[in-house]
Design a protein around this motif. Sequence first.
Motif, PDB file in Angstrom:
ATOM      1  N   MET A 190       0.811  -1.206   0.000  1.00  0.00           N
ATOM      2  CA  MET A 190       0.000   0.000   0.000  1.00  0.00           C
ATOM      3  C   MET A 190       0.848   1.260   0.000  1.00  0.00           C
ATOM      4  SD  MET A 190      -3.360   0.133   2.179  1.00  0.00           S
ATOM      5  CE  MET A 190      -4.817  -0.559   1.553  1.00  0.00           C
ATOM      6  N   GLU A 191       2.116   1.118   0.101  1.00  0.00           N
ATOM      7  CA  GLU A 191       2.986   2.295   0.118  1.00  0.00           C
ATOM      8  C   GLU A 191       3.007   2.991  -1.235  1.00  0.00           C
ATOM      9  OE1 GLU A 191       6.807   1.263   1.604  1.00  0.00           O
ATOM     10  OE2 GLU A 191       5.978   0.266   3.348  1.00  0.00           O
ATOM     11  N   ASN A 192       2.621   2.299  -2.287  1.00  0.00           N
ATOM     12  CA  ASN A 192       2.634   2.891  -3.623  1.00  0.00           C
ATOM     13  C   ASN A 192       1.407   3.741  -3.904  1.00  0.00           C
ATOM     14  OD1 ASN A 192       5.011   1.551  -4.059  1.00  0.00           O
ATOM     15  ND2 ASN A 192       4.068  -0.181  -5.088  1.00  0.00           N
ATOM     16  N   LEU A 193       0.354   3.600  -3.104  1.00  0.00           N
ATOM     17  CA  LEU A 193      -0.860   4.384  -3.327  1.00  0.00           C
ATOM     18  C   LEU A 193      -0.641   5.831  -2.904  1.00  0.00           C
ATOM     19  CD1 LEU A 193      -3.742   2.061  -2.095  1.00  0.00           C
ATOM     20  CD2 LEU A 193      -3.238   2.734  -4.423  1.00  0.00           C
ATOM     21  N   PRO A 194      -1.100   6.761  -3.725  1.00  0.00           N
ATOM     22  CA  PRO A 194      -1.015   8.179  -3.320  1.00  0.00           C
ATOM     23  C   PRO A 194      -1.917   8.452  -2.111  1.00  0.00           C
ATOM     24  CG  PRO A 194      -1.625   7.971  -5.645  1.00  0.00           C
ATOM     25  CD  PRO A 194      -1.619   6.605  -5.057  1.00  0.00           C
ATOM     26  N   ASP A 195      -1.602   9.511  -1.431  1.00  0.00           N
ATOM     27  CA  ASP A 195      -2.371   9.877  -0.231  1.00  0.00           C
ATOM     28  C   ASP A 195      -3.838  10.122  -0.553  1.00  0.00           C
ATOM     29  OD1 ASP A 195      -0.182   9.640   1.401  1.00  0.00           O
ATOM     30  OD2 ASP A 195       0.331  11.777   1.274  1.00  0.00           O
ATOM     31  N   TRP A 196      -4.128  10.746  -1.701  1.00  0.00           N
ATOM     32  CA  TRP A 196      -5.521  11.031  -2.046  1.00  0.00           C
ATOM     33  C   TRP A 196      -6.308   9.757  -2.276  1.00  0.00           C
ATOM     34  CZ3 TRP A 196      -7.313   9.231  -6.642  1.00  0.00           C
ATOM     35  CH2 TRP A 196      -6.384   8.949  -7.637  1.00  0.00           C
ATOM     36  N   ALA A 197      -5.674   8.709  -2.797  1.00  0.00           N
ATOM     37  CA  ALA A 197      -6.376   7.441  -3.019  1.00  0.00           C
ATOM     38  C   ALA A 197      -6.724   6.785  -1.687  1.00  0.00           C
ATOM     39  CB  ALA A 197      -5.526   6.509  -3.871  1.00  0.00           C
ATOM     40  N   ILE A 198      -5.845   6.906  -0.737  1.00  0.00           N
ATOM     41  CA  ILE A 198      -6.112   6.352   0.597  1.00  0.00           C
ATOM     42  C   ILE A 198      -7.247   7.121   1.262  1.00  0.00           C
ATOM     43  CG2 ILE A 198      -5.139   5.998   2.899  1.00  0.00           C
ATOM     44  CD1 ILE A 198      -2.420   5.518   1.491  1.00  0.00           C
ATOM     45  N   LEU A 199      -7.217   8.455   1.147  1.00  0.00           N
ATOM     46  CA  LEU A 199      -8.300   9.271   1.708  1.00  0.00           C
ATOM     47  C   LEU A 199      -9.629   8.958   1.051  1.00  0.00           C
ATOM     48  CD1 LEU A 199      -6.609  12.766   2.128  1.00  0.00           C
ATOM     49  CD2 LEU A 199      -7.384  11.218   3.934  1.00  0.00           C
ATOM     50  N   LEU A 200      -9.617   8.796  -0.253  1.00  0.00           N
ATOM     51  CA  LEU A 200     -10.847   8.459  -0.971  1.00  0.00           C
ATOM     52  C   LEU A 200     -11.370   7.105  -0.513  1.00  0.00           C
ATOM     53  CD1 LEU A 200     -12.864   9.225  -3.165  1.00  0.00           C
ATOM     54  CD2 LEU A 200     -11.394   8.057  -4.802  1.00  0.00           C
ATOM     55  N   GLY A 201     -10.503   6.169  -0.314  1.00  0.00           N
ATOM     56  CA  GLY A 201     -10.913   4.851   0.161  1.00  0.00           C
ATOM     57  C   GLY A 201     -11.473   4.895   1.565  1.00  0.00           C
ATOM     58  N   ASN A 202     -10.909   5.742   2.401  1.00  0.00           N
ATOM     59  CA  ASN A 202     -11.357   5.832   3.793  1.00  0.00           C
ATOM     60  C   ASN A 202     -12.634   6.650   3.957  1.00  0.00           C
ATOM     61  OD1 ASN A 202      -9.260   4.279   4.743  1.00  0.00           O
ATOM     62  ND2 ASN A 202      -7.956   6.032   5.196  1.00  0.00           N
ATOM     63  N   PHE A 203     -12.786   7.699   3.169  1.00  0.00           N
ATOM     64  CA  PHE A 203     -13.905   8.621   3.367  1.00  0.00           C
ATOM     65  C   PHE A 203     -14.901   8.657   2.214  1.00  0.00           C
ATOM     66  CE2 PHE A 203     -10.421  10.413   5.911  1.00  0.00           C
ATOM     67  CZ  PHE A 203     -11.018  10.356   7.140  1.00  0.00           C
ATOM     68  N   GLY A 204     -14.543   8.166   1.066  1.00  0.00           N
ATOM     69  CA  GLY A 204     -15.409   8.232  -0.101  1.00  0.00           C
ATOM     70  C   GLY A 204     -16.677   7.417   0.050  1.00  0.00           C
ATOM     71  N   PHE A 205     -16.547   6.159   0.453  1.00  0.00           N
ATOM     72  CA  PHE A 205     -17.718   5.305   0.588  1.00  0.00           C
ATOM     73  C   PHE A 205     -18.662   5.785   1.678  1.00  0.00           C
ATOM     74  CE2 PHE A 205     -19.860   1.571   2.409  1.00  0.00           C
ATOM     75  CZ  PHE A 205     -20.622   1.225   1.305  1.00  0.00           C
ATOM     76  N   PRO A 206     -18.187   6.097   2.885  1.00  0.00           N
ATOM     77  CA  PRO A 206     -19.115   6.612   3.898  1.00  0.00           C
ATOM     78  C   PRO A 206     -19.803   7.907   3.469  1.00  0.00           C
ATOM     79  CG  PRO A 206     -17.062   5.969   4.930  1.00  0.00           C
ATOM     80  CD  PRO A 206     -16.851   5.896   3.447  1.00  0.00           C
ATOM     81  N   THR A 207     -19.108   8.765   2.758  1.00  0.00           N
ATOM     82  CA  THR A 207     -19.704  10.005   2.280  1.00  0.00           C
ATOM     83  C   THR A 207     -20.791   9.700   1.255  1.00  0.00           C
ATOM     84  OG1 THR A 207     -17.620  11.170   2.614  1.00  0.00           O
ATOM     85  CG2 THR A 207     -19.228  12.209   1.155  1.00  0.00           C
ATOM     86  N   LEU A 208     -20.537   8.776   0.366  1.00  0.00           N
ATOM     87  CA  LEU A 208     -21.521   8.392  -0.637  1.00  0.00           C
ATOM     88  C   LEU A 208     -22.776   7.815   0.019  1.00  0.00           C
ATOM     89  CD1 LEU A 208     -22.099   8.078  -3.686  1.00  0.00           C
ATOM     90  CD2 LEU A 208     -21.136   5.778  -3.497  1.00  0.00           C
ATOM     91  N   VAL A 209     -22.590   6.975   1.014  1.00  0.00           N
ATOM     92  CA  VAL A 209     -23.730   6.387   1.729  1.00  0.00           C
ATOM     93  C   VAL A 209     -24.532   7.481   2.444  1.00  0.00           C
ATOM     94  CG1 VAL A 209     -24.405   4.857   3.625  1.00  0.00           C
ATOM     95  CG2 VAL A 209     -22.694   4.112   1.965  1.00  0.00           C
ATOM     96  N   ALA A 210     -23.847   8.419   3.080  1.00  0.00           N
ATOM     97  CA  ALA A 210     -24.531   9.498   3.796  1.00  0.00           C
ATOM     98  C   ALA A 210     -25.347  10.362   2.839  1.00  0.00           C
ATOM     99  CB  ALA A 210     -23.511  10.352   4.550  1.00  0.00           C
TER     100      ALA A 210
END
Length: 54
Positions: free
Chosen positions: A1-21
């Motif tokens: 996971m070290e190769n993933l950019p920071d924005w991709a990690i943030l999107l993975g962590n917050f994108g789905f919950p935001t979409l559900v909300a």
Amino acid sequence: MENLPDWAILLGNFGFPTLVAVYLLIRFEKRIEHLTDAIRELERSTHQQNGGKR
């Protein structure tokens, strides 16, 4: 996971919950509008039954 950019990690962590909300807010908004209409109709019918008295 070290190769993933920071924005991709943030999107993975917050994108789905935001979409559900957002999805739930849209669905609940429609239900609240229907409930508001039903309450207004109930108010009108009780107002008419009471002869216009409040």
